[in-house]
Design a protein around this motif. Sequence first.
Motif, PDB file in Angstrom:
ATOM      1  N   MET A   1       0.819  -1.095  -0.077  1.00  0.00           N
ATOM      2  CA  MET A   1       0.100  -0.044   0.112  1.00  0.00           C
ATOM      3  C   MET A   1       0.928   1.214   0.132  1.00  0.00           C
ATOM      4  SD  MET A   1      -3.102  -1.077   2.409  1.00  0.00           S
ATOM      5  CE  MET A   1      -2.568  -2.158   3.466  1.00  0.00           C
ATOM      6  N   LEU A   2       1.937   1.401   0.812  1.00  0.00           N
ATOM      7  CA  LEU A   2       2.922   2.505   0.837  1.00  0.00           C
ATOM      8  C   LEU A   2       3.524   2.397  -0.564  1.00  0.00           C
ATOM      9  CD1 LEU A   2       4.512   2.150   4.255  1.00  0.00           C
ATOM     10  CD2 LEU A   2       2.590   3.607   3.680  1.00  0.00           C
ATOM     11  N   ASP A   3       3.924   1.595  -1.320  1.00  0.00           N
ATOM     12  CA  ASP A   3       4.615   1.522  -2.556  1.00  0.00           C
ATOM     13  C   ASP A   3       3.293   2.273  -3.585  1.00  0.00           C
ATOM     14  OD1 ASP A   3       6.868   0.621  -1.699  1.00  0.00           O
ATOM     15  OD2 ASP A   3       6.429  -1.177  -2.255  1.00  0.00           O
ATOM     16  N   VAL A  12       0.091  11.738  -9.492  1.00  0.00           N
ATOM     17  CA  VAL A  12      -0.647  12.793  -9.726  1.00  0.00           C
ATOM     18  C   VAL A  12      -0.819  13.774  -8.599  1.00  0.00           C
ATOM     19  CG1 VAL A  12      -2.519  10.776 -10.614  1.00  0.00           C
ATOM     20  CG2 VAL A  12      -2.276  11.203  -8.067  1.00  0.00           C
ATOM     21  N   GLY A  13      -0.007  13.828  -7.759  1.00  0.00           N
ATOM     22  CA  GLY A  13       0.244  14.497  -6.417  1.00  0.00           C
ATOM     23  C   GLY A  13      -0.611  14.525  -5.473  1.00  0.00           C
ATOM     24  N   TYR A  14      -0.334  14.885  -4.406  1.00  0.00           N
ATOM     25  CA  TYR A  14      -1.077  14.916  -3.028  1.00  0.00           C
ATOM     26  C   TYR A  14      -2.568  15.194  -3.198  1.00  0.00           C
ATOM     27  CZ  TYR A  14      -2.498  15.013   1.913  1.00  0.00           C
ATOM     28  OH  TYR A  14      -2.958  14.370   3.235  1.00  0.00           O
ATOM     29  N   GLU A  15      -3.030  16.380  -3.860  1.00  0.00           N
ATOM     30  CA  GLU A  15      -4.227  16.537  -3.881  1.00  0.00           C
ATOM     31  C   GLU A  15      -5.215  15.801  -4.667  1.00  0.00           C
ATOM     32  OE1 GLU A  15      -5.516  19.330  -2.480  1.00  0.00           O
ATOM     33  OE2 GLU A  15      -3.621  19.516  -1.432  1.00  0.00           O
ATOM     34  N   ALA A  16      -4.660  15.017  -5.787  1.00  0.00           N
ATOM     35  CA  ALA A  16      -5.413  14.154  -6.537  1.00  0.00           C
ATOM     36  C   ALA A  16      -5.279  12.615  -5.638  1.00  0.00           C
ATOM     37  CB  ALA A  16      -5.275  14.004  -7.888  1.00  0.00           C
ATOM     38  N   LEU A  17      -4.542  12.601  -4.923  1.00  0.00           N
ATOM     39  CA  LEU A  17      -4.600  11.205  -4.314  1.00  0.00           C
ATOM     40  C   LEU A  17      -5.578  10.841  -3.323  1.00  0.00           C
ATOM     41  CD1 LEU A  17      -2.354   8.962  -3.739  1.00  0.00           C
ATOM     42  CD2 LEU A  17      -1.841  10.526  -1.546  1.00  0.00           C
ATOM     43  N   SER A  18      -6.284   9.778  -3.389  1.00  0.00           N
ATOM     44  CA  SER A  18      -7.333   9.250  -2.794  1.00  0.00           C
ATOM     45  C   SER A  18      -7.116   7.939  -2.196  1.00  0.00           C
ATOM     46  CB  SER A  18      -8.702   9.190  -3.443  1.00  0.00           C
ATOM     47  OG  SER A  18      -8.579   8.130  -4.466  1.00  0.00           O
ATOM     48  N   THR A  19      -7.993   7.451  -1.316  1.00  0.00           N
ATOM     49  CA  THR A  19      -7.713   6.355  -0.523  1.00  0.00           C
ATOM     50  C   THR A  19      -8.103   5.166  -1.672  1.00  0.00           C
ATOM     51  OG1 THR A  19      -9.841   6.420   0.512  1.00  0.00           O
ATOM     52  CG2 THR A  19      -7.710   6.572   1.709  1.00  0.00           C
ATOM     53  N   THR A  20      -9.367   5.390  -2.567  1.00  0.00           N
ATOM     54  CA  THR A  20      -9.741   4.535  -3.453  1.00  0.00           C
ATOM     55  C   THR A  20      -8.694   4.176  -4.379  1.00  0.00           C
ATOM     56  OG1 THR A  20     -11.817   5.353  -2.883  1.00  0.00           O
ATOM     57  CG2 THR A  20     -11.556   4.303  -5.133  1.00  0.00           C
ATOM     58  N   ARG A  21      -7.851   5.306  -4.788  1.00  0.00           N
ATOM     59  CA  ARG A  21      -7.022   4.990  -5.894  1.00  0.00           C
ATOM     60  C   ARG A  21      -5.689   4.220  -5.222  1.00  0.00           C
ATOM     61  NH1 ARG A  21      -5.609  10.893  -9.017  1.00  0.00           N
ATOM     62  NH2 ARG A  21      -6.960  10.138 -10.992  1.00  0.00           N
ATOM     63  N   ALA A  26      -2.882  -0.711  -5.278  1.00  0.00           N
ATOM     64  CA  ALA A  26      -2.130  -1.696  -4.581  1.00  0.00           C
ATOM     65  C   ALA A  26      -2.884  -2.982  -4.756  1.00  0.00           C
ATOM     66  CB  ALA A  26      -2.162  -1.324  -3.053  1.00  0.00           C
ATOM     67  N   GLY A  27      -4.007  -3.015  -5.267  1.00  0.00           N
ATOM     68  CA  GLY A  27      -4.845  -4.449  -5.560  1.00  0.00           C
ATOM     69  C   GLY A  27      -5.270  -4.911  -4.221  1.00  0.00           C
ATOM     70  N   VAL A  28      -5.593  -3.824  -3.434  1.00  0.00           N
ATOM     71  CA  VAL A  28      -6.312  -4.555  -2.216  1.00  0.00           C
ATOM     72  C   VAL A  28      -7.856  -3.911  -1.940  1.00  0.00           C
ATOM     73  CG1 VAL A  28      -4.132  -4.696  -1.075  1.00  0.00           C
ATOM     74  CG2 VAL A  28      -5.626  -2.313  -0.783  1.00  0.00           C
ATOM     75  N   ALA A  29      -8.625  -4.455  -1.233  1.00  0.00           N
ATOM     76  CA  ALA A  29      -9.830  -3.923  -0.981  1.00  0.00           C
ATOM     77  C   ALA A  29      -9.901  -2.539  -0.174  1.00  0.00           C
ATOM     78  CB  ALA A  29     -10.713  -4.976  -0.203  1.00  0.00           C
ATOM     79  N   GLY A  31     -11.542  -1.606   2.189  1.00  0.00           N
ATOM     80  CA  GLY A  31     -11.730  -1.917   3.637  1.00  0.00           C
ATOM     81  C   GLY A  31     -10.210  -2.330   4.072  1.00  0.00           C
ATOM     82  N   SER A  32      -9.505  -3.147   3.322  1.00  0.00           N
ATOM     83  CA  SER A  32      -8.111  -3.446   3.952  1.00  0.00           C
ATOM     84  C   SER A  32      -7.200  -2.305   4.015  1.00  0.00           C
ATOM     85  CB  SER A  32      -7.392  -4.422   2.705  1.00  0.00           C
ATOM     86  OG  SER A  32      -8.250  -5.650   2.694  1.00  0.00           O
ATOM     87  N   LEU A  33      -7.386  -1.329   3.150  1.00  0.00           N
ATOM     88  CA  LEU A  33      -6.463  -0.323   3.522  1.00  0.00           C
ATOM     89  C   LEU A  33      -6.848   0.453   4.421  1.00  0.00           C
ATOM     90  CD1 LEU A  33      -5.066   2.189   1.033  1.00  0.00           C
ATOM     91  CD2 LEU A  33      -6.556   3.316   2.622  1.00  0.00           C
TER      92      LEU A  33
END
Length: 185
Positions: A1-3, A12-21, A26-29, A31-33
């Motif tokens: 997930m960190l990678d 994309v930068g911090y502003e466009a970063l999202s937990t969904t992305r 990371a290929g995880v659900a 909920g796992s994140l």
Amino acid sequence: MLDACAELLDEVGYEALSTTRIAQRAGVAIGSLYQFFPDKRAISKALTARNAERFVTRVGRRFMVEEFATVWEAIDAIIDEYVDMHRTVPGFRSLHLVDVADLHTLDSVADAAAVVVGRLRALLLADYGVADSEELDRAMLVAAEAADAVLKLAFRRDRQGDAAIIAEAKQIVRDCLDRRLRASA
């Protein structure tokens, strides 16, 4: 997930970063994140802590295997590691060691920066006969902050780091510390 977070920060930068992305990359659900990180800020902090640990490890390794004839060579080696991590470590460019939101709440990063400054301080005190003082601590803090700001500029101007500006960052550190070193001699 960190990678995945690191890759996305570079893309994309911090502003466009999202937990969904991050979860998708990371290929995880999602909920796992969320089991580990409640939001993008938390995962960004964890990435910053990891990068700080890597930086300290790299500097420490270099200090163990290399001999530096002068304090300036040692300082240049620290800056060179920082520059190399900007070039080679995903996410490092976006998350700096001394410029992260609420850095003071990120104990591992503050501790990591303190370790690097502490090693340099010990080098100055033990190997180069610099007198211990509050002025030395202040000069080191100012030098580190100034170098970080100028190095950010170098990487904004050139994705690989503008060599002339990197050289200026090294000179700023020298100028900042040289006054203190001469005062204690």
